[in-house]
Scaffold this motif. Structure first.
Motif, PDB file in Angstrom:
ATOM      1  N   TYR A   1       0.706  -1.331   0.134  1.00 59.24           N
ATOM      2  CA  TYR A   1       0.240  -0.082   0.164  1.00 59.24           C
ATOM      3  C   TYR A   1       0.681   1.176   0.016  1.00 59.24           C
ATOM      4  N   MET A   2       1.894   1.330   0.934  1.00 58.85           N
ATOM      5  CA  MET A   2       2.765   2.574   0.496  1.00 58.85           C
ATOM      6  C   MET A   2       3.280   2.730  -0.138  1.00 58.85           C
ATOM      7  N   ASN A   3       3.761   1.906  -0.659  1.00 59.63           N
ATOM      8  CA  ASN A   3       4.734   1.776  -1.781  1.00 59.63           C
ATOM      9  C   ASN A   3       3.882   2.064  -3.298  1.00 59.63           C
ATOM     10  N   LEU A   4       2.602   2.237  -3.103  1.00 58.03           N
ATOM     11  CA  LEU A   4       1.874   2.286  -3.973  1.00 58.03           C
ATOM     12  C   LEU A   4       1.143   4.061  -4.301  1.00 58.03           C
TER      13      LEU A   4
ATOM     14  N   TYR B   1      15.162  11.053  -3.939  1.00 51.54           N
ATOM     15  CA  TYR B   1      14.052  10.065  -4.171  1.00 51.54           C
ATOM     16  C   TYR B   1      14.235   8.908  -2.882  1.00 51.54           C
ATOM     17  N   ILE B   2      15.352   8.550  -3.185  1.00 50.33           N
ATOM     18  CA  ILE B   2      15.591   7.505  -1.917  1.00 50.33           C
ATOM     19  C   ILE B   2      15.102   8.089  -0.134  1.00 50.33           C
ATOM     20  N   ARG B   3      15.164   9.444  -0.685  1.00 48.00           N
ATOM     21  CA  ARG B   3      14.856  10.049   1.139  1.00 48.00           C
ATOM     22  C   ARG B   3      14.005  10.081   0.919  1.00 48.00           C
ATOM     23  N   SER B   4      12.811  10.408  -0.167  1.00 48.52           N
ATOM     24  CA  SER B   4      11.641  10.358   0.629  1.00 48.52           C
ATOM     25  C   SER B   4      10.804   9.083   1.072  1.00 48.52           C
ATOM     26  N   TYR B   5      11.579   7.927  -0.096  1.00 54.28           N
ATOM     27  CA  TYR B   5      10.302   6.837   0.166  1.00 54.28           C
ATOM     28  C   TYR B   5      11.448   5.710   1.446  1.00 54.28           C
TER      29      TYR B   5
ATOM     30  N   VAL C   1       7.926   4.615   3.341  1.00 56.10           N
ATOM     31  CA  VAL C   1       8.557   3.363   4.570  1.00 56.10           C
ATOM     32  C   VAL C   1       8.046   3.587   6.141  1.00 56.10           C
ATOM     33  N   LEU C   2       8.786   5.348   6.350  1.00 56.32           N
ATOM     34  CA  LEU C   2       8.562   5.394   7.842  1.00 56.32           C
ATOM     35  C   LEU C   2       7.539   5.817   8.321  1.00 56.32           C
ATOM     36  N   GLN C   3       6.421   5.777   7.014  1.00 51.03           N
ATOM     37  CA  GLN C   3       5.045   6.439   7.633  1.00 51.03           C
ATOM     38  C   GLN C   3       4.231   5.201   7.998  1.00 51.03           C
TER      39      GLN C   3
ATOM     40  N   LEU D   1       1.948   3.732  11.134  1.00 49.72           N
ATOM     41  CA  LEU D   1       1.058   3.733  11.087  1.00 49.72           C
ATOM     42  C   LEU D   1       0.613   1.990  11.608  1.00 49.72           C
ATOM     43  N   TYR D   2       1.658   1.009  11.052  1.00 52.86           N
ATOM     44  CA  TYR D   2       1.273  -0.241  12.076  1.00 52.86           C
ATOM     45  C   TYR D   2       1.427  -0.080  13.442  1.00 52.86           C
TER      46      TYR D   2
END
Length: 255
Positions: free
Chosen positions: A14-17, A100-104, A109-111, A115-116
């Motif tokens: 989901y987060m990758n999307l 881009y890598i830091r955004s990801y 990923v951190l979000q 969330l989990y």
């Protein structure tokens, strides 16, 4: 264990999307739209993976859906008419070639991890074979209702205030905002403490306290209240507003 790993995998996809959406839209604040809906996804997926469906599980999934859908729609309608949120834009400028890598990693990923953790009370409720509606669950849902009203009404009052051109450059200091400087944040935190109370009816619910603690620390110390108050500090009315009105917990105005 398979239950929790499956949910983690679903959330990862989901987060990758949403990261892909951010690349297409060229704005990272789409992550804020995905935030509320991510909880809805986890709630219903965990219920689907559950062995039983109880009134408690159904009610918790319902309130998470109401909260998450409203929040995501509110953020979407607010953001679609303006440029990328200033926080994300500042990171875009500061990160340069590593954007881009830091955004990801630092946004999506951190979000997903946060969330989990916050959703753990919901996941434990849906993992439980508990039958019936316990008193503590009713109390928890009542607390959730109070929090939801604070967040929804606070957001609506602020939206109406900002829509009026006469209020340009002014601070919102009426309605719920006369009792707490952040009624929407207070409401969001309160909702998750309410859901945690509901999870205490399950065998391991007490351990899910990591959920409300995470959202409380996040809002009070990291990305919520501190960033917003830093933005407001240059407003000439803020000093007086800060002296008179409680930062977080609603209290009568100080004279």
């Amino acid at each position: 264990m398979t239950y929790f790993l499956t949910l983690a995998a679903v959330l990862f996809v989901y987060m990758n999307l949403w990261f892909i959406v951010s690349l297409i839209k060229k704005r990272n604040d789409v992550a804020d739209v995905g935030w509320g809906l991510g909880f809805v996804l986890l709630a219903w997926t965990s219920l689907f993976l559950s062995d039983t469906v109880t009134i408690t599980k159904a009610l918790v999934c319902a309130v998470v859906t109401i909260w998450g859908t409203r929040l995501s729609w509110h953020v979407y309608t607010r953001n679609r008419v303006k440029a990328e949120d200033y926080r994300y834009n500042e990171w875009r400028q500061a990160w340069g070639k590593s954007f881009y890598i830091r955004s990801y990693l630092q946004v999506f990923v951190l979000q997903g991890i946060l969330l989990y953790l916050i959703a753990l009370p919901v996941l434990l409720i849906n993992a439980s074979s508990q039958i019936g509606l316990a008193t503590i669950s009713i109390v928890g849902l009542a607390v959730w209702t109070i929090g939801f009203l604070f967040e929804a009404i606070g957001d609506a009052q602020l939206k109406a205030f900002l829509k009026d051109p006469a209020n340009k450059g002014k601070l919102m200091m009426s309605g719920l905002w006369a009792y707490t400087r952040h009624p929407n944040y207070f409401g969001e935190v309160t909702q998750w403490w309410g859901i945690w109370l509901a999870s205490l009816a399950t065998p391991f619910g007490a351990y899910a306290v990591i959920g409300p603690l995470t959202i409380t620390i996040l809002i009070l110390k990291v990305s919520g209240v501190p960033l917003l108050e830093k933005k407001m500090v240059d407003n000439p009315d803020f000093a007086a507003y800060k002296r008179r009105v409680s930062m977080f917990i609603p209290l009568p105005r100080r004279t």
